[in-house]
Scaffold this active site. Structure first.
Site, mmCIF file in Angstrom:
data_model
loop_
_atom_site.group_PDB
_atom_site.id
_atom_site.type_symbol
_atom_site.label_atom_id
_atom_site.label_comp_id
_atom_site.label_asym_id
_atom_site.label_seq_id
_atom_site.Cartn_x
_atom_site.Cartn_y
_atom_site.Cartn_z
ATOM 1 N N GLY A 1 0.824 -1.207 0.000
ATOM 2 C CA GLY A 1 0.000 0.000 0.000
ATOM 3 C C GLY A 1 0.851 1.246 0.000
ATOM 4 O O GLY A 1 0.416 2.297 0.485
ATOM 5 N N ASP A 2 2.073 1.123 -0.521
ATOM 6 C CA ASP A 2 2.960 2.288 -0.533
ATOM 7 C C ASP A 2 3.947 2.161 -1.691
ATOM 8 O O ASP A 2 3.568 1.652 -2.737
ATOM 9 C CB ASP A 2 3.649 2.423 0.833
#
Ligand SMILES: *[C@@H]1O[C@H](CO)[C@@H](O)[C@H](O)[C@H]1NC(C)=O
Ligand SMILES: *[C@@H]1O[C@H](CO)[C@@H](O)[C@H](O)[C@H]1NC(C)=O
Ligand SMILES: *[C@@H]1O[C@H](CO)[C@@H](O)[C@H](O)[C@H]1NC(C)=O
Ligand SMILES: *[C@@H]1O[C@H](CO)[C@@H](O)[C@H](O)[C@H]1NC(C)=O
Ligand SMILES: *[C@@H]1O[C@H](CO)[C@@H](O)[C@H](O)[C@H]1NC(C)=O
Ligand SMILES: *[C@@H]1O[C@H](CO)[C@@H](O)[C@H](O)[C@H]1NC(C)=O
Ligand SMILES: *[C@@H]1O[C@H](CO)[C@@H](O)[C@H](O)[C@H]1NC(C)=O
Ligand SMILES: *[C@@H]1O[C@H](CO)[C@@H](O)[C@H](O)[C@H]1NC(C)=O
Ligand SMILES: *[C@@H]1O[C@H](CO)[C@@H](O)[C@H](O)[C@H]1NC(C)=O
Ligand SMILES: *[C@@H]1O[C@H](CO)[C@@H](O)[C@H](O)[C@H]1NC(C)=O
Ligand SMILES: *[C@@H]1O[C@H](CO)[C@@H](O)[C@H](O)[C@H]1NC(C)=O
Ligand SMILES: *[C@@H]1O[C@H](CO)[C@@H](O)[C@H](O)[C@H]1NC(C)=O
Length: 420
Positions: A230-231
């Site tokens: 998620g990054d």
């Protein structure tokens, strides 16, 4: 004693490192449910981590405290998973992790150091991060850089190290970091931070689960990576030089990042001689991971100091120079390419003096959700120079005129449009 010395002398003369490497052998098996494997894992590495081979049989090893493996002329066959206990309060106690990664004072629970080693996890082993409890916990606790959430797998002060076919399940925070190292090859790396708690479907509750951060390291090679996060899928940070990357798939997240750079006013961040090829960005089920930001993006802090690292910073100098990124296929990203120099800044800040130059983007194709094809916003203090596009194609999935944004760029060529 005499015999051993003779053996080492002979090995030295003949260059037979294999003779030494074969001299010690350790085999470890999981103790089983409810037992703590940390002692036996550490004992095996202490015995066979210098000039030896350590074999971990398949299964789950229960790891209950921070651990360093110092490997020299050694091989590790890790057929099983090192499972780091999901005790958040324990790991957040600063005494219970290492702080060998200087940037943002990040914490590590498992650190590899040393030289001339290979760790092969055979696609059946690696690290179990037990991330779900961490992601759930931080939905209602403050989350900041350097707050002590541990990096799942850290290589620090390594020379001539190889990591092969390694799997990291459910990293709570950054999956990998390589820092203060040189001549490191990762061939086969899998990281997967996927929320499975329906309560948080549709939200990105796995920020900071970056595939890797490279920092102060020379001659690092990343081959055959598969990252769900998620990054940043990859984050190329300060003083990463001679980085070679091939065959990386990023499922969700922000895309591949250069930066953030320039966070420390007293340090310069030099990123030079980077080649990446065969990259794929894939948007996944939005319930699991709603974000798929860019294919590739570049970010620096401003020229002003806004607070202190790990959470604040800025004012750092440096450059990003001689970067080639080719054969990129992207699927439903927001924006294929973004470059900016205002991370963590305010409108009245001094512009960054960190310069981007000699960047080549070849053979890109794919789909994106907005109208902005490229957004290149370089610092008015230094500008960008020499940005070349070859066979850079794109399909917008939204209606409306396409935008090509360029600010303070000199010598931009090959983009099939006027950039302004
Ligand atoms: C790991 O070891 C700890 C300490 O002995 C124990 O309390 C815990 O139950 C073990 N965990 C597993 C999954 O075996
Ligand atoms: C790095 O590792 C070498 C041995 O490989 C050691 O001599 C040196 O002290 C280490 N440096 C740091 C900063 O830990
Ligand atoms: C925080 O979130 C967790 C996980 O969803 C939940 O179990 C807990 O009750 C929440 N605590 C508070 C104080 O809201
Ligand atoms: C870079 O690393 C690779 C793999 O460890 C090694 O074979 C090569 O010699 C290194 N290159 C330099 C210039 O040190
Ligand atoms: C990541 O893990 C989730 C949940 O276990 C799984 O559904 C998904 O297929 C995995 N992704 C990859 C690329 O293996
Ligand atoms: C690319 O890497 C994946 C693992 O992430 C691997 O399965 C695949 O075979 C690799 N492709 C090539 C062409 O090497
Ligand atoms: C740079 O500044 C940081 C604090 O922001 C400090 O921890 C570090 O020691 C400094 N490094 C040097 C080389 O001065
Ligand atoms: C990067 O290298 C330069 C020049 O060698 C040095 O001055 C600077 O402090 C280094 N930066 C970091 C983040 O280590
Ligand atoms: C640019 O970087 C590549 C590696 O990606 C290297 O082979 C090449 O020599 C570099 N060019 C210059 C002019 O240093
Ligand atoms: C252009 O790039 C795409 C991949 O994005 C590739 O499939 C195609 O072969 C390239 N065309 C040429 C002429 O290199
Ligand atoms: C742009 O490229 C030309 C030709 O290579 C060069 O003369 C000029 O100095 C470059 N501009 C900048 C700002 O570097
Ligand atoms: C520019 O792109 C458009 C749309 O992708 C295409 O129709 C056109 O042929 C391209 N022109 C050139 C000169 O490549």
């Amino acid at each position: 004693m005499v015999f051993t010395q003779l053996l080492f002398l002979l090995a030295g003369i003949l260059g037979l490192s294999q003779v030494i490497a074969a001299s010690r052998d350790c085999v470890v098996r999981p103790l089983g449910q409810g037992k703590d494997d940390t002692d036996q894992v550490e004992a095996a590495i202490a015995q066979c981590g210098h000039s030896g081979t350590t074999t971990f049989q398949p299964g789950t090893y229960n790891i209950t405290r921070k651990m360093t493996w110092d490997l020299h002329s050694a091989k590790v066959d890790l057929h099983g998973f090192l499972s780091f206990i999901p005790d958040i309060e324990f790991w957040l106690n600063p005494d219970n992790t290492f702080r060998v990664v200087f940037i943002q004072s990040q914490a590590s629970w498992f650190v590899i150091t040393g030289s001339d080693f290979e760790i092969d996890a055979h696609n059946t082993g690696g690290v179990q991060g037990n991330g779900q409890v961490w992601w759930d916990f931080f939905t209602n606790h403050t989350r900041e850089d350097g707050d002590g959430r541990p990096i799942a797998f850290t290589l620090n002060n390594v020379t001539n190290g190889v990591v092969r076919n390694f799997r990291i399940e459910s990293q709570p925070f950054w999956c990998n970091t390589v820092s203060h190292s040189r001549n490191v090859v990762y061939d086969g790396m899998y990281c997967n931070a996927s929320n499975s708690n329906p309560k948080f479907f549709g939200q990105n509750i796995v920020p900071n689960t970056d595939g890797i951060n490279t920092y102060v390291s020379d001659n690092v090679t990343l081959l055959n990576w598969d990252i769900t996060c998620g990054d940043d899928c990859l984050a190329v940070k300060g003083n990463t030089t001679n980085l070679f990357v091939r065959n990386v798939t990023c499922h969700g997240g922000n895309g591949i990042a250069f930066g953030s750079l320039g966070q420390y006013a007293n340090l310069s961040d030099i990123v030079e001689n980077v080649h990446m090829e065969d990259l794929k960005m894939v948007r996944i089920d939005k319930n699991i991971q709603p974000n798929m930001g860019n294919a590739v993006y570049f970010k620096t802090w401003t020229g002003s100091v806004n607070g202190q690292p790990p959470t604040g910073g800025g004012g750092g100098t440096g450059r990003v120079h001689n970067v080639t990124i080719q054969n990129v296929v992207y699927d439903q990203v927001n924006e294929p390419l973004h470059m900016y120099q205002t991370n963590g800044g305010h409108s009245q800040d001094l512009p960054s003096t960190l310069m981007y130059s000699d960047l080549t983007f070849s053979n890109w194709s794919g789909t994106f959700l907005t109208n902005t094809v490229v957004d290149i916003e370089c610092s008015p203090a230094v500008g960008c120079d020499d940005i070349t596009f070859n066979n850079f194609t794109f399909t917008s999935l939204s209606a409306g005129a396409l935008k090509f944004i360029c600010k303070n760029v000199e010598n931009l060529t090959g983009l099939n449009a006027t950039c302004n």
